[in-house]
Each structure stands twice: as structure tokens, then as C-alpha cells.
Design a protein around this motif. Structure first.
Motif, PDB file in Angstrom:
ATOM      1  N   GLU A  61     -75.606 -69.586  34.288  1.00 28.18           N
ATOM      2  CA  GLU A  61     -76.096 -68.277  33.461  1.00 28.18           C
ATOM      3  C   GLU A  61     -77.489 -68.461  32.400  1.00 28.18           C
ATOM      4  N   LEU A  62     -77.195 -69.517  31.654  1.00 24.96           N
ATOM      5  CA  LEU A  62     -78.272 -69.876  30.772  1.00 24.96           C
ATOM      6  C   LEU A  62     -79.517 -70.254  31.518  1.00 24.96           C
ATOM      7  N   MET A  63     -79.457 -70.977  32.630  1.00 21.84           N
ATOM      8  CA  MET A  63     -80.566 -71.101  33.561  1.00 21.84           C
ATOM      9  C   MET A  63     -81.113 -69.836  34.086  1.00 21.84           C
ATOM     10  N   ASN A  64     -80.313 -69.074  34.730  1.00 23.38           N
ATOM     11  CA  ASN A  64     -80.967 -67.692  35.242  1.00 23.38           C
ATOM     12  C   ASN A  64     -81.673 -66.841  34.066  1.00 23.38           C
ATOM     13  N   LYS A  65     -80.878 -66.980  32.784  1.00 22.94           N
ATOM     14  CA  LYS A  65     -81.596 -66.197  31.669  1.00 22.94           C
ATOM     15  C   LYS A  65     -82.972 -66.884  31.193  1.00 22.94           C
ATOM     16  N   HIS A  66     -83.016 -68.155  31.181  1.00 23.74           N
ATOM     17  CA  HIS A  66     -84.466 -68.829  30.857  1.00 23.74           C
ATOM     18  C   HIS A  66     -85.603 -68.477  31.936  1.00 23.74           C
ATOM     19  N   PHE A  67     -85.089 -68.519  33.221  1.00 22.77           N
ATOM     20  CA  PHE A  67     -86.280 -68.115  33.998  1.00 22.77           C
ATOM     21  C   PHE A  67     -86.691 -66.647  33.982  1.00 22.77           C
ATOM     22  N   ALA A  68     -85.576 -65.770  33.639  1.00 23.87           N
ATOM     23  CA  ALA A  68     -85.820 -64.300  33.604  1.00 23.87           C
ATOM     24  C   ALA A  68     -86.805 -64.248  32.422  1.00 23.87           C
ATOM     25  N   ALA A  69     -86.499 -65.000  31.222  1.00 22.84           N
ATOM     26  CA  ALA A  69     -87.063 -64.670  29.937  1.00 22.84           C
ATOM     27  C   ALA A  69     -88.761 -65.324  30.114  1.00 22.84           C
ATOM     28  N   SER A  70     -88.714 -66.390  30.952  1.00 21.68           N
ATOM     29  CA  SER A  70     -90.047 -67.128  31.312  1.00 21.68           C
ATOM     30  C   SER A  70     -90.780 -66.361  32.132  1.00 21.68           C
ATOM     31  N   SER A  71     -90.320 -65.352  32.840  1.00 20.14           N
ATOM     32  CA  SER A  71     -91.188 -64.681  33.892  1.00 20.14           C
ATOM     33  C   SER A  71     -91.736 -63.480  33.410  1.00 20.14           C
ATOM     34  N   VAL A  72     -92.634 -62.814  33.891  1.00 20.10           N
ATOM     35  CA  VAL A  72     -93.377 -61.612  33.600  1.00 20.10           C
ATOM     36  C   VAL A  72     -92.833 -60.485  34.471  1.00 20.10           C
ATOM     37  N   PRO A  73     -92.164 -59.414  33.712  1.00 14.44           N
ATOM     38  CA  PRO A  73     -91.589 -58.685  34.561  1.00 14.44           C
ATOM     39  C   PRO A  73     -92.644 -57.540  35.569  1.00 14.44           C
ATOM     40  N   LYS A  74     -92.238 -57.110  36.696  1.00 12.84           N
ATOM     41  CA  LYS A  74     -93.041 -56.536  37.500  1.00 12.84           C
ATOM     42  C   LYS A  74     -93.922 -55.373  36.916  1.00 12.84           C
ATOM     43  N   GLY A  75     -93.194 -54.471  36.119  1.00 14.60           N
ATOM     44  CA  GLY A  75     -93.845 -53.426  35.484  1.00 14.60           C
ATOM     45  C   GLY A  75     -94.785 -53.813  34.598  1.00 14.60           C
ATOM     46  N   ILE A  76     -94.873 -54.864  33.866  1.00 12.67           N
ATOM     47  CA  ILE A  76     -95.731 -55.466  32.885  1.00 12.67           C
ATOM     48  C   ILE A  76     -96.869 -56.167  33.637  1.00 12.67           C
ATOM     49  N   HIS A  77     -96.570 -56.661  34.648  1.00 12.87           N
ATOM     50  CA  HIS A  77     -97.653 -57.363  35.490  1.00 12.87           C
ATOM     51  C   HIS A  77     -98.652 -56.350  36.043  1.00 12.87           C
TER      52      HIS A  77
END
Length: 533
Positions: A156-172
Motif C-alpha cells: 500500500e505504501l509503495m502504491n501510494k508513493h507511486f501515486a504521489a510521484s506521478s502527474v494526474p491525467k487532468g493536470i497533465h
């Protein structure tokens, strides 16, 4: 309680008062017994009767009054008369002994462990487990569950880390559409600010805010919240600094959505003549150093000893490996005196903050000749967010760190800082910052591993003026237990941590404090479906 003698005096009967329960019946033989013996027997019985009565009363109070036979009552009174404890107590002690015994035993090789409770019950019925076998199997089932829960938590922590490091589609999407608008719409390319306001950019009678970010939506929220919360918005000047790839989109947003009456300047790092490789040699090395690139962009779980790591410690390590920490934008604040040579005092803001109160009084704070007005993070009601000292950031097992720093020294926060640039220019803060960065590179990142704050904690030692904590509330991106009342009272709230308000993993009850400054009616925001579920 009643005592009955037969007419012939050959039997004595002891019964309850209602006559339904014969407690004791004694037959007296016709021969070999004298009246004296009988008299002594009666005396003994008279002496025992009160004790029998008390025991009977106790049993009745314990809910045993439904016994309808002497046998039933005897089973209840027997252990008490003989001084023995309840069988259930002995059973619990036996279970304790068995569990303690198997706690140190090794599990037999090839032992089949049931997958669930139903299967455990079924196996017990068919295999006739001994108490010891049952305890071993139960132990293994619990240990397996603990391992699975622990592994799930790390995942769960890994998935959260990847989610936090990525750019959301809407913002991109927002960045791409605004960049396209810059190339096709002259209004999106208009000069910021208008030529008549250029002198204001270096006028120290205004309130100058500096924001360094590549997130257009976050920048819009920071600027909008500052202007709407200000008592004198016409005196606000924002200097928004971004990278080269985001510059066109950032410029388009503020050109097409002016925040009147405030003045906004947008500059890319490529537009600062001072930011050359000669002036910033360490940052060039940071971005190209293979060890660093592997650390921030490599496999974040490879080689990690998860068996010796707590989930909380693992989360902190993942946070430290965010790629943003090797971004030039994140290091820019250390060069403010050189980037803004004509300004005397500025407030530097992170892009994950919201301003809820007029900040002009910050310029009236007497820093006492110090450079950096900041909120200390070693004391406060929140023991998780406000408990940071140097020991939380540095590796004090390293000889250089142990010799140079105090583990109990109080840390302070980036995110909202008032900088006296005149006092700063008289110091060697930048040189100290560079020296420690180089040392950390030479030591293979063994001095610290958390971004730009640790070298700043060293470089600004002796140059910090603590300000009231109500100016800057931290931790809204770390935990969901943040006090809503405290959030409402804070001048600046900071979503530091992984759960940014523009991400799906942001805390829903804390998001409205940020999202109320998002212009959802804006054409670009609507078309990019920002924060739509």
C-alpha cells in the motif's frame, strides 16, 4: 433451614425451608447408640448448619437456585467445600501454559496450516488434534496473517508513493492544453506583467511573494488564495518561477486568468542569467550523478530489508526518494538573494499551501538581524508532525555528522518563510549549503537522504528567527487526523506529505480547504476534468 426428628428418634433430616430439597438425612441405628452420643451429634450438626446455610445462599446468588436435586447442589458445593477453584480457571491456566510452551518451539516441517477458521474446525474434528498440536497450528496461522498484513501495508505504501510521484491525467492535460494555447493565442503570450507595472517588480513598498513550481493548478490556487485573503491585494506581487517545459503553459494561465488587482510575473529558470553552471555546479552534479539518479528513479524496494523496517519508517524513506528532490526548482530558494538582487524582504511559498489570512503582517515581524523567519517543528500538539529535530533528518552514526551537529537541535519548516535578503547577502549560507551537498555526494548519500531541507538546516544554523506556529500549519498531506478547528485558524495550511489535495489519494475532508480556490468554471479546467471522480 429445618431439622426434623423421627418419632422414634432413629433418624434426623435436614431440609431447606421450602421442604423440597433434602440436604442431609441421617439414620440412627437401633442399637449401639446412646442418648449422649445422639446429643453430641446434634450439637455438631447445629454447629455446621450455619456454614451449610451460607454456602447454600452463595450458590443461590450465583444462579444455581434451579438445582432440583441434592446431586446437582453437591456438584456445585463440592469444590467450594473442598477449597478447589472453578474448572474454567484451571482450563485457562492450562491454555496459557501450552501457548507459552509452543511459543519457543519450532514448527514441524511439512505441517499443513488451515487457510481459514472453518477449515481449522474441520481439521480438528477429523484429525483429533492434541492441545499442543492445536496451539502450534494456531500460532502458525496468526504468524502467517501478520506477515500478509505487513506485506499488504508495504505494498500500500509503495502504491501510494507511486501515486504521489506521478502527474494526474487532468493536470497533465491542463499543462498540454495551455502550452498549445500559448503557441496559437496572442493573448496567452502577452507580457506579464504589463510594461507599466515592470517597476513594481523591484519596488520594496510592495509585498513580494516567490513561488517555484511546475504545477499550474497548484500555482493558481496559491496565488488566488493569497489575493482573496489579503486586506490589500493591490500591494501583492507574485514572482512565479517554473521550468522550461512548463513555462508556456504557466504563462498562458496567468495571462488568460489575471488575478486583479495583484501583479503576477512568470519566469522560467532558463530566463535567469545568473543560473549558470559556473554559479550552480553542485546542482548540475546532483542531476547527473548516477548514484543519485538510481536512488531517486530506481527500484525503491530492491535491497530493502523490510523485516527490520516499520511501515512508518518505510513511508519516510519512500517520501525521501521523491524525484522532486533533485529538481532545480526545489533548490532555487537557496539562490534568492542573487535571483532578486533588488528586493529586501520576500515570502517564499511552496506550491502545496493555501493562504487563509492576510500575510502582510509578516513584513512587520522583527527578525532581529536573522535571515529566515520560520515555524519550528520540534514542539506542538501534533506529536507526529511537530516532533522533528536534527536526529530525524541526519545520520548521526556518521562521524562528520556526529562531530558537527546536535541531534536535539530543533528543526524548522520550509513552505512559508519570510526571508530578509539584505541580511542574507552578508552571510555565507549559499557556500555552506554547497559544501554540505558536495560532502553528501562524496559519502554516497550517507549523511542524509531527505531532499533539500537537511542541507538548509545546516546552512541556516544561527540565522533562524522562530515565528508563531499559527502562521504555518503543517501535516495536511501526512495524516487524516488533523484538527479541522486548527486548520480553520491557521494563516497558511501546508499539505506537505504524499496526500496532496489535487491527487486522488488526498484526504477528502481536508481537500475542500484547497479546492474552494479552484476555478471549476474555467474552460481548461472543465475540459481536463480536474478532480472529477
Amino acid at each position: 433451614m429445618q431439622l426434623h426428628f423421627s418419632p422414634s428418634m432413629r433418624s434426623v433430616t435436614i431440609s431447606s425451608s421450602n421442604g423440597f430439597i433434602d440436604l442431609m438425612k441421617i439414620k440412627v441405628a437401633a442399637r449401639h447408640i446412646s442418648y449422649r452420643t445422639l446429643f453430641h451429634t446434634i450439637l455438631i450438626l447445629a454447629f455446621l448448619l450455619p456454614f451449610v446455610f451460607i454456602l447454600t445462599a452463595l450458590v443461590t446468588l450465583e444462579g444455581v437456585n434451579k438445582c432440583s436435586s441434592f446431586d446437582c447442589l453437591g456438584r456445585r458445593l463440592g469444590p467450594k467445600l473442598l477449597g478447589r477453584g472453578d474448572d474454567s480457571e484451571r482450563l485457562v491456566k492450562d491454555v496459557y501454559n501450552i501457548l507459552n510452551q509452543v511459543n519457543t518451539e519450532e514448527v514441524p516441517v511439512g505441517l499443513k496450516i488451515p487457510d481459514n477458521f472453518t477449515q481449522l474446525v474441520s481439521d480438528m474434528e477429523s484429525n483429533k488434534y492434541s492441545a499442543n498440536d492445536f496451539a502450534i497450528i494456531l500460532k502458525q496461522m496468526m504468524e502467517r496473517s501478520e506477515r500478509e498484513i505487513r506485506e499488504s501495508k508495504f505494498q500500500e505504501l509503495m502504491n501510494k508513493h507511486f501515486a504521489a510521484s506521478s502527474v494526474p491525467k487532468g493536470i497533465h492535460c491542463l499543462s498540454l492544453r495551455l502550452t498549445d494555447e500559448y503557441s496559437s493565442n496572442a493573448h496567452a503570450r502577452r507580457q506579464l506583467p504589463s510594461p507599466e507595472f515592470l517597476p513594481v517588480l523591484s519596488d520594496n513598498s510592495y509585498y513580494h511573494f516567490i513561488l517555484s513550481t511546475d504545477n499550474i493548478l497548484a500555482a493558481a490556487v496559491v496565488v488566488t488564495s493569497a489575493v482573496q485573503s489579503s486586506l490589500t491585494p493591490e500591494k501583492i506581487v507574485f514572482h512565479v518561477i517554473t521550468d522550461k517545459k512548463t513555462y508556456a503553459g504557466m504563462h498562458s494561465w496567468f495571462a488568460l486568468n489575471p488575478i486583479s488587482p495583484a501583479i503576477v510575473e512568470v519566469k522560467g529558470v532558463h530566463q535567469f542569467d545568473w543560473l549558470t553552471r559556473d554559479n550552480v555546479p553542485v546542482l548540475e552534479a546532483v542531476e547527473n550523478h548516477n548514484v543519485i539518479r538510481n536512488y531517486y528513479h530506481g527500484n525503491h524496494i530492491s535491497g530493502a530489508s523490510l523485516g527490520d523496517t516499520t511501515p512508518r519508517s518505510f513511508a519516510s524513506k519512500l517520501q525521501a526518494r521523491s524525484p522532486k528532490y533533485i529538481s532545480l526548482l526545489n533548490h532555487l530558494r537557496i539562490y534568492l538573494p542573487e535571483l532578486f538582487p533588488n528586493l529586501d524582504k520576500v515570502v517564499f511559498l511552496d506550491d502545496d499551501i493555501v493562504i487563509q489570512r492576510d500575510l502582510s503582517p509578516l513584513w512587520e515581524i522583527d527578525l532581529g538581524g536573522k535571515v529566515n523567519g520560520a515555524v519550528e517543528t520540534c514542539k506542538g500538539e501534533d506529536s507526529w508532525v511537530m516532533s522533528k529535530r536534527f536526529r530525524n533528518y541526519f545520520n548521526f552514526s556518521h562521524p562528520l555528522v556526529a562531530k558537527s551537529l546536535d541531534p536535539e537541535e530543533c528543526a524548522w519548516a520550509y513552505g512559508m518563510n519570510i526571508f530578509d535578503l539584505r541580511a542574507w547577502r552578508k552571510t555565507n549560507i549559499r557556500e555552506t549549503y554547497h559544501a554540505w551537498l558536495k560532502e553528501n555526494l562524496r559519502s554516497n548519500l550517507t549523511l542524509w537522504k531527505l531532499g533539500t531541507l537537511p542541507p538548509a538546516l545546516i546552512a541556516f544554523r544561527g540565522h533562524i528567527q522562530p515565528i508563531e506556529p499559527s502562521w504555518h500549519m503543517l501535516g495536511l498531506g501526512y495524516q487524516k487526523n488533523t484538527s479541522i478547528e486548527s486548520v480553520k485558524k491557521a494563516a497558511v495550511i501546508h499539505y506537505n506529505g504524499q496526500s496532496k489535495p489535487w491527487l486522488q489519494i488526498g484526504y477528502e475532508h481536508l481537500r475542500p480547504f484547497w479546492s474552494k480556490y479552484v476555478n471549476y468554471s474555467n474552460e481548461f479546467v472543465k475540459n481536463c476534468h480536474i478532480l472529477e471522480s
